[in-house]
Design an enzyme around this catalytic site. Structure first.
Site, PDB file in Angstrom:
ATOM      1  N   PRO A  36     -28.817  -3.224 -13.130  1.00 54.89           N
ATOM      2  CA  PRO A  36     -29.068  -1.832 -13.491  1.00 54.89           C
ATOM      3  C   PRO A  36     -28.219  -0.852 -12.679  1.00 54.89           C
ATOM      4  O   PRO A  36     -28.223  -0.876 -11.462  1.00 54.89           O
ATOM      5  CB  PRO A  36     -30.556  -1.657 -13.193  1.00 54.89           C
ATOM      6  N   GLU A  37     -27.465  -0.020 -13.374  1.00 57.44           N
ATOM      7  CA  GLU A  37     -26.788   1.108 -12.752  1.00 57.44           C
ATOM      8  C   GLU A  37     -27.223   2.350 -13.521  1.00 57.44           C
ATOM      9  O   GLU A  37     -28.131   2.280 -14.361  1.00 57.44           O
ATOM     10  CB  GLU A  37     -25.270   0.892 -12.764  1.00 57.44           C
ATOM     11  N   ARG A  45     -22.416  -5.618   0.738  1.00 53.94           N
ATOM     12  CA  ARG A  45     -22.200  -5.601  -0.697  1.00 53.94           C
ATOM     13  C   ARG A  45     -20.903  -6.317  -1.055  1.00 53.94           C
ATOM     14  O   ARG A  45     -19.932  -6.318  -0.300  1.00 53.94           O
ATOM     15  CB  ARG A  45     -22.153  -4.165  -1.221  1.00 53.94           C
TER      16      ARG A  45
END
Length: 269
Positions: free
Chosen positions: A2-3, A252
């Site tokens: 999800p962005e 990340r």
């Protein structure tokens, strides 16, 4: 993953299914909301801010309420007809179910669930930067916030939701590739930062209303992205092998093409 565009699409689908419906039963499966009850409340509208989803409720004579949820990496909302089997995710991942006469909305693996007065939404999302999917998108403010820390690597700065809300690893990697920027370039050394911000905005909004996140112009499987999740494969432009590195803020993953996005070596620690 999800962005901002995924959350926007989720809010749209939820709105089409449940807006205007009166909740007949609510079931919260997180300790802090275990005794909460939205029965009798009407779903007014869903809204989103970056990666946060806000489901608003009204009831005559009562102050409007908002159910806040964050999808993070694995959260999702699904809708079902009454009596339909809830499929797609294991039952132990259910965090909330909202029953109405026409539909049941089920939230799986949601994070940061909270119910607050709608007037207090800013307590949950007020820290966020300009929303890439928002009607009030402010590119100049996003650039100003990024420039406030010129020494910070641009890849980390783009992921900081306090600068601009909605970008995740996919749009970070694709935006930097298309602008030819090495991911660890200090913000203050990025050539034409406004153009980079504009590219991020255009990429995300191009996927408004569809679930496939494409940045290449192709929706075919395996052709949707330039560098994201393509480590070890040839660059679509120059055939150089795409690289992957994990580090920076929150460890990340970053993908980039060493030829199209040249930078000094070795990578930062």
């Amino acid at each position: 993953m999800p962005e901002g565009d995924t959350v926007w699409n989720t809010a749209r689908i939820l709105g089409e299914a449940i807006a205007g419906q009166v909740v007949t039963r609510s079931d919260f499966r997180v300790p802090r909301l275990a005794t909460s009850d939205l029965s009798g409340w009407t779903v007014a509208e869903p809204a989103c801010r970056g990666k946060h989803l806000l489901l608003r409720f009204t009831r005559e004579g009562r102050e409007p309420l908002t159910l806040h949820s964050h999808l993070r990496m694995d959260g999702t909302w699904r809708t079902y007809a009454p009596g339909e089997r809830w499929t797609g995710r294991p039952a132990h991942l259910i965090r909330v179910a909202l029953h109405t006469p026409a539909v049941v909305a089920v939230g799986y693996h949601l994070h940061e669930l909270a119910i607050v007065p709608t007037r207090d939404e800013a307590r949950l999302v007020g820290h966020l930067g300009p929303d890439l999917m928002g009607a009030d998108w402010d590119a100049a403010e996003a650039v100003r916030r990024l420039e406030a820390r010129p020494e910070r690597p641009i890849a980390d700065a783009l992921l900081d939701q306090r600068n601009l809300a909605g970008i995740g690893n996919l749009y970070k990697a694709e935006t930097l590739f298309l602008r030819g920027v090495w991911p660890w370039t200090p913000v203050g050394e990025v050539a034409d930062l406004p153009a980079l911000v504009a590219r991020a905005h255009a990429l995300m909004n191009a996927n408004r209303g569809r679930w496939t996140q494409a940045t290449t112009g192709s929706l075919r499987r395996g052709e949707t992205n330039w560098v994201f999740e393509r480590a070890g494969q040839p660059c679509r432009r120059c055939r150089t092998v795409i690289r992957r590195w994990t580090g920076g803020d929150h460890e990340r993953i970053t993908y980039w093409c060493p030829a199209c996005q040249p930078g000094p070596e070795p990578l930062p620690d």
